[in-house]
Motif scaffolding. Structure first.
Motif, PDB file in Angstrom:
ATOM      1  N   SER A   4      11.387 -15.215  40.405  1.00  0.00           N
ATOM      2  CA  SER A   4      10.998 -16.354  39.826  1.00  0.00           C
ATOM      3  C   SER A   4       9.404 -16.202  39.329  1.00  0.00           C
ATOM      4  O   SER A   4       8.679 -15.128  39.833  1.00  0.00           O
ATOM      5  N   ALA A   5       9.006 -17.305  38.521  1.00  0.00           N
ATOM      6  CA  ALA A   5       7.603 -17.350  38.288  1.00  0.00           C
ATOM      7  C   ALA A   5       7.297 -18.587  37.827  1.00  0.00           C
ATOM      8  O   ALA A   5       8.053 -19.470  37.659  1.00  0.00           O
TER       9      ALA A   5
ATOM     10  N   VAL B 238      10.613 -21.218  32.616  1.00  0.00           N
ATOM     11  CA  VAL B 238      11.736 -22.334  32.249  1.00  0.00           C
ATOM     12  C   VAL B 238      13.370 -21.742  32.695  1.00  0.00           C
ATOM     13  O   VAL B 238      14.073 -22.363  33.241  1.00  0.00           O
ATOM     14  N   PRO B 239      13.718 -20.422  32.228  1.00  0.00           N
ATOM     15  CA  PRO B 239      14.747 -19.952  32.545  1.00  0.00           C
ATOM     16  C   PRO B 239      15.023 -19.802  34.174  1.00  0.00           C
ATOM     17  O   PRO B 239      16.037 -19.956  34.911  1.00  0.00           O
ATOM     18  N   CYS B 240      13.875 -19.896  34.906  1.00  0.00           N
ATOM     19  CA  CYS B 240      13.920 -19.540  36.455  1.00  0.00           C
ATOM     20  C   CYS B 240      14.521 -20.970  36.978  1.00  0.00           C
ATOM     21  O   CYS B 240      15.269 -20.996  37.808  1.00  0.00           O
TER      22      CYS B 240
ATOM     23  N   VAL C 170      15.047 -14.738  29.558  1.00  0.00           N
ATOM     24  CA  VAL C 170      13.777 -14.647  30.670  1.00  0.00           C
ATOM     25  C   VAL C 170      12.568 -15.370  30.227  1.00  0.00           C
ATOM     26  O   VAL C 170      12.431 -15.679  29.047  1.00  0.00           O
ATOM     27  N   ALA C 171      11.711 -15.454  31.139  1.00  0.00           N
ATOM     28  CA  ALA C 171      10.202 -16.091  30.716  1.00  0.00           C
ATOM     29  C   ALA C 171       9.727 -15.238  30.062  1.00  0.00           C
ATOM     30  O   ALA C 171       9.815 -13.742  30.252  1.00  0.00           O
ATOM     31  N   PRO C 172       8.479 -15.582  29.521  1.00  0.00           N
ATOM     32  CA  PRO C 172       7.535 -14.728  28.800  1.00  0.00           C
ATOM     33  C   PRO C 172       7.007 -13.763  29.744  1.00  0.00           C
ATOM     34  O   PRO C 172       6.805 -14.249  30.712  1.00  0.00           O
TER      35      PRO C 172
ATOM     36  N   VAL D 190      12.725  -6.689  32.365  1.00  0.00           N
ATOM     37  CA  VAL D 190      12.490  -7.365  31.255  1.00  0.00           C
ATOM     38  C   VAL D 190      11.808  -8.817  31.369  1.00  0.00           C
ATOM     39  O   VAL D 190      11.443  -9.638  30.565  1.00  0.00           O
ATOM     40  N   GLY D 191      11.679  -8.980  32.736  1.00  0.00           N
ATOM     41  CA  GLY D 191      11.260 -10.320  33.123  1.00  0.00           C
ATOM     42  C   GLY D 191      11.957 -11.220  34.246  1.00  0.00           C
ATOM     43  O   GLY D 191      13.152 -10.911  34.607  1.00  0.00           O
ATOM     44  N   HIS D 192      11.445 -12.357  34.494  1.00  0.00           N
ATOM     45  CA  HIS D 192      11.979 -13.234  35.322  1.00  0.00           C
ATOM     46  C   HIS D 192      13.167 -14.052  34.781  1.00  0.00           C
ATOM     47  O   HIS D 192      12.909 -14.678  33.384  1.00  0.00           O
TER      48      HIS D 192
END
Length: 217
Positions: free
Chosen positions: A98-99, A103-105, A202-204, A143-145
């Motif tokens: 997470s981060a 938003v997607p997290c 995912v998040a940026p 690719v991201g959180h």
């Protein structure tokens, strides 16, 4: 259209994993929801461009809703899905990266809490460094959180990625169920083929790692 990057880089990646070698059929799991890439031209698409086609960074709830609307929803489930998920709730745990400001997290975390209430599973977060390490071990591009993992409660080294990016509740239930099957003996090529495709929502890339409060803390 499945991205040429995933097809070229991951379709032949083999990983020594929980005493067996399984072929990561992520060509079937990464959904390219953005630009349509003609099959005939796939080989000519630069790897970086194709990779970007499979990743969908979202920074707002509106963007999240728009991308999720394009994700197919699972409507057929194995007859033993609910029974299996309830009976295995002490044997496995769910972990996600997470981060802050992701938003997607937040969306995935809320869905995991609903899953936990329904089936009694423990859900946790992991650090960014741990998430990167796990992805590297399985040959997955970062690719991201968020990234969602299922593992046995007593074994931190046996892992199945159940989601890359957030997803619908129904798809998450199916993939978590299939992850338990993979971890208890189902042939990987069968289990992976049956999974709902990873969304890549995912998040940026600028998002920083954070840990939500664990259920029960």
């Amino acid at each position: 259209m499945v991205s040429a990057f995933i097809a070229a880089i991951l379709s032949t990646t083999k990983v020594r994993h929980y005493r067996l070698t399984f072929k990561l059929s992520l060509v079937m799991l990464m959904t390219s929801l953005s630009a349509e890439i003609p099959t005939q031209a796939s080989a000519a698409i630069p790897a970086e461009r194709a990779k970007q086609a499979a990743i969908h960074p979202v920074a707002t709830s509106r963007e999240l809703t728009a991308w999720l609307a394009r994700v197919p929803l699972t409507r057929e489930f194995p007859s033993d899905l609910d029974e299996t998920l309830r009976s295995e709730n002490r044997m496995f745990v769910i972990e996600m990266s997470s981060a802050p400001g992701c938003v997607p997290c937040g969306d995935l975390w809320a869905k995991l809490l609903r899953f936990s209430r329904a089936y009694g599973w423990q859900v946790r977060t992991i650090s960014s460094s741990e998430a990167l390490l796990r992805s590297g071990r399985l040959g997955l591009p970062w690719v991201g959180h968020p990234v969602l993992w299922v593992r046995p409660a007593a074994d931190k080294d046996r892992l199945v990625p159940a989601a890359i990016g957030t997803d619908h509740d129904a798809n998450l239930r199916r993939n978590i169920y299939l992850s338990t099957k993979l971890l208890t003996g189902v042939r990987p090529e069968i289990g992976l083929r049956a999974m709902s495709k990873y969304t890549g929502i995912v998040a940026p890339a600028t998002a920083r790692p954070i840990q939500f409060k664990r259920k029960g803390d």
